[in-house]
Design a protein around this motif. Structure first.
Motif, mmCIF file in Angstrom:
data_model
loop_
_atom_site.group_PDB
_atom_site.id
_atom_site.type_symbol
_atom_site.label_atom_id
_atom_site.label_comp_id
_atom_site.label_asym_id
_atom_site.label_seq_id
_atom_site.Cartn_x
_atom_site.Cartn_y
_atom_site.Cartn_z
ATOM 1 N N ILE A 62 0.960 4.811 5.071
ATOM 2 C CA ILE A 62 -0.447 4.427 5.048
ATOM 3 C C ILE A 62 -1.275 5.673 5.342
ATOM 4 O O ILE A 62 -1.103 6.309 6.386
ATOM 5 C CB ILE A 62 -0.728 3.311 6.078
ATOM 6 C CG1 ILE A 62 0.069 2.065 5.714
ATOM 7 C CG2 ILE A 62 -2.217 3.002 6.138
ATOM 8 C CD1 ILE A 62 0.009 0.964 6.751
ATOM 9 N N SER A 63 -2.144 6.024 4.430
ATOM 10 C CA SER A 63 -2.911 7.266 4.591
ATOM 11 C C SER A 63 -4.224 7.053 5.339
ATOM 12 O O SER A 63 -4.901 8.022 5.672
ATOM 13 C CB SER A 63 -3.201 7.876 3.219
ATOM 14 O OG SER A 63 -3.893 6.955 2.415
ATOM 15 N N LEU A 71 -11.246 1.194 0.433
ATOM 16 C CA LEU A 71 -11.138 -0.081 -0.275
ATOM 17 C C LEU A 71 -10.739 0.168 -1.721
ATOM 18 O O LEU A 71 -11.226 1.101 -2.355
ATOM 19 C CB LEU A 71 -12.469 -0.835 -0.253
ATOM 20 C CG LEU A 71 -13.022 -1.230 1.114
ATOM 21 C CD1 LEU A 71 -14.403 -1.845 0.958
ATOM 22 C CD2 LEU A 71 -12.082 -2.188 1.821
ATOM 23 N N HIS A 72 -9.868 -0.676 -2.222
ATOM 24 C CA HIS A 72 -9.506 -0.650 -3.633
ATOM 25 C C HIS A 72 -10.152 -1.879 -4.263
ATOM 26 O O HIS A 72 -10.076 -2.978 -3.706
ATOM 27 C CB HIS A 72 -7.988 -0.702 -3.816
ATOM 28 C CG HIS A 72 -7.274 0.409 -3.120
ATOM 29 N ND1 HIS A 72 -7.166 1.661 -3.670
ATOM 30 C CD2 HIS A 72 -6.666 0.457 -1.912
ATOM 31 C CE1 HIS A 72 -6.501 2.439 -2.827
ATOM 32 N NE2 HIS A 72 -6.174 1.728 -1.757
ATOM 33 N N VAL A 92 -11.990 -8.357 -6.995
ATOM 34 C CA VAL A 92 -10.939 -8.283 -5.989
ATOM 35 C C VAL A 92 -11.136 -7.024 -5.145
ATOM 36 O O VAL A 92 -11.310 -5.933 -5.685
ATOM 37 C CB VAL A 92 -9.543 -8.258 -6.649
ATOM 38 C CG1 VAL A 92 -8.437 -8.205 -5.603
ATOM 39 C CG2 VAL A 92 -9.368 -9.445 -7.577
ATOM 40 N N ILE A 93 -11.114 -7.187 -3.829
ATOM 41 C CA ILE A 93 -11.266 -6.066 -2.898
ATOM 42 C C ILE A 93 -10.045 -6.062 -1.975
ATOM 43 O O ILE A 93 -9.710 -7.086 -1.380
ATOM 44 C CB ILE A 93 -12.551 -6.207 -2.059
ATOM 45 C CG1 ILE A 93 -13.776 -6.290 -2.967
ATOM 46 C CG2 ILE A 93 -12.683 -5.047 -1.080
ATOM 47 C CD1 ILE A 93 -15.055 -6.647 -2.251
ATOM 48 N N VAL A 94 -9.374 -4.902 -1.883
ATOM 49 C CA VAL A 94 -8.180 -4.771 -1.045
ATOM 50 C C VAL A 94 -8.406 -3.651 -0.039
ATOM 51 O O VAL A 94 -8.778 -2.533 -0.416
ATOM 52 C CB VAL A 94 -6.925 -4.458 -1.897
ATOM 53 C CG1 VAL A 94 -5.686 -4.339 -1.018
ATOM 54 C CG2 VAL A 94 -6.722 -5.496 -2.984
ATOM 55 N N ASP A 95 -8.183 -3.946 1.234
ATOM 56 C CA ASP A 95 -8.267 -2.936 2.286
ATOM 57 C C ASP A 95 -6.968 -2.138 2.293
ATOM 58 O O ASP A 95 -5.875 -2.699 2.361
ATOM 59 C CB ASP A 95 -8.482 -3.618 3.641
ATOM 60 C CG ASP A 95 -8.489 -2.628 4.784
ATOM 61 O OD1 ASP A 95 -9.092 -1.552 4.625
ATOM 62 O OD2 ASP A 95 -7.884 -2.935 5.828
ATOM 63 N N ASP A 96 -7.081 -0.812 2.201
ATOM 64 C CA ASP A 96 -5.903 0.047 2.130
ATOM 65 C C ASP A 96 -5.074 -0.008 3.408
ATOM 66 O O ASP A 96 -3.848 -0.005 3.358
ATOM 67 C CB ASP A 96 -6.332 1.497 1.854
ATOM 68 C CG ASP A 96 -5.165 2.400 1.555
ATOM 69 O OD1 ASP A 96 -4.621 2.291 0.448
ATOM 70 O OD2 ASP A 96 -4.788 3.201 2.440
ATOM 71 N N PHE A 97 -5.718 -0.079 4.550
ATOM 72 C CA PHE A 97 -5.013 -0.048 5.840
ATOM 73 C C PHE A 97 -4.223 -1.333 6.090
ATOM 74 O O PHE A 97 -3.030 -1.301 6.376
ATOM 75 C CB PHE A 97 -6.012 0.187 6.975
ATOM 76 C CG PHE A 97 -5.373 0.301 8.327
ATOM 77 C CD1 PHE A 97 -4.722 1.467 8.702
ATOM 78 C CD2 PHE A 97 -5.424 -0.750 9.227
ATOM 79 C CE1 PHE A 97 -4.133 1.589 9.950
ATOM 80 C CE2 PHE A 97 -4.841 -0.646 10.476
ATOM 81 C CZ PHE A 97 -4.191 0.528 10.839
ATOM 82 N N SER A 98 -4.884 -2.473 5.972
ATOM 83 C CA SER A 98 -4.241 -3.748 6.311
ATOM 84 C C SER A 98 -3.667 -4.481 5.105
ATOM 85 O O SER A 98 -2.924 -5.427 5.259
ATOM 86 C CB SER A 98 -5.257 -4.664 6.996
ATOM 87 O OG SER A 98 -6.286 -5.009 6.083
ATOM 88 N N ARG A 99 -4.070 -4.063 3.918
ATOM 89 C CA ARG A 99 -3.724 -4.748 2.659
ATOM 90 C C ARG A 99 -4.343 -6.147 2.581
ATOM 91 O O ARG A 99 -3.950 -6.969 1.770
ATOM 92 C CB ARG A 99 -2.222 -4.824 2.422
ATOM 93 C CG ARG A 99 -1.553 -3.495 2.289
ATOM 94 C CD ARG A 99 -1.931 -2.832 0.994
ATOM 95 N NE ARG A 99 -1.161 -1.608 0.813
ATOM 96 C CZ ARG A 99 -1.658 -0.496 0.334
ATOM 97 N NH1 ARG A 99 -2.920 -0.455 -0.020
ATOM 98 N NH2 ARG A 99 -0.926 0.563 0.195
#
Length: 126
Positions: A62-63, A71-72, A92-99
């Motif tokens: 996890i970077s 956010l992706h 669709v929104i995805v948090d990189d840290f928590s997924r």
């Protein structure tokens, strides 16, 4: 005659030759000449349009260091089947840290920025 079949293939939105032959046989398109539409030949534009892109390599670490740092986002639609609320687009929104993933359903594309603004305001209040 071969050039004529490719010309009609392009004019009809790059439909397959079987469909053009069927349209020709049933005389469903006015002005469509009686020519032989060859199967098995590949249109370069159709081939490029059907190629899929390669996926990104999966990350083994996890970077990011905290939630909402990166956010992706993805947007798609209109879908063939609308949601129960009658919405045909999805954001669709995805948090990189928590997924953690949020899916926002939209009626029209132009609602995207407004929905993202609402999402940001909601997250900053937490």
């Amino acid at each position: 005659m071969h050039d004529q079949s490719w010309l009609w293939h392009k004019r009809l939105g790059h439909v397959n030759m079987d469909l053009i032959s069927q349209l020709n046989k049933n005389e469903l398109v006015r002005g469509l000449p009686k020519i032989n539409f060859q199967k098995g030949k590949v249109c370069e534009a159709c081939q490029v349009g059907k190629q899929i892109k390669n996926s990104f390599k999966t990350k083994k670490f996890i970077s990011t260091t905290r939630p909402l740092e990166l956010l992706h986002m993805d947007f798609f639609g209109p879908s063939r089947t609308p949601s129960l609320g009658g919405k045909s687009y999805a954001y669709v929104i995805v948090d990189d840290f928590s997924r953690y993933t949020w899916v926002l359903f939209l009626i029209q594309k132009n609602e995207t920025f407004y929905e993202f603004s609402k999402f940001c305001n909601y997250m900053y209040k937490k």
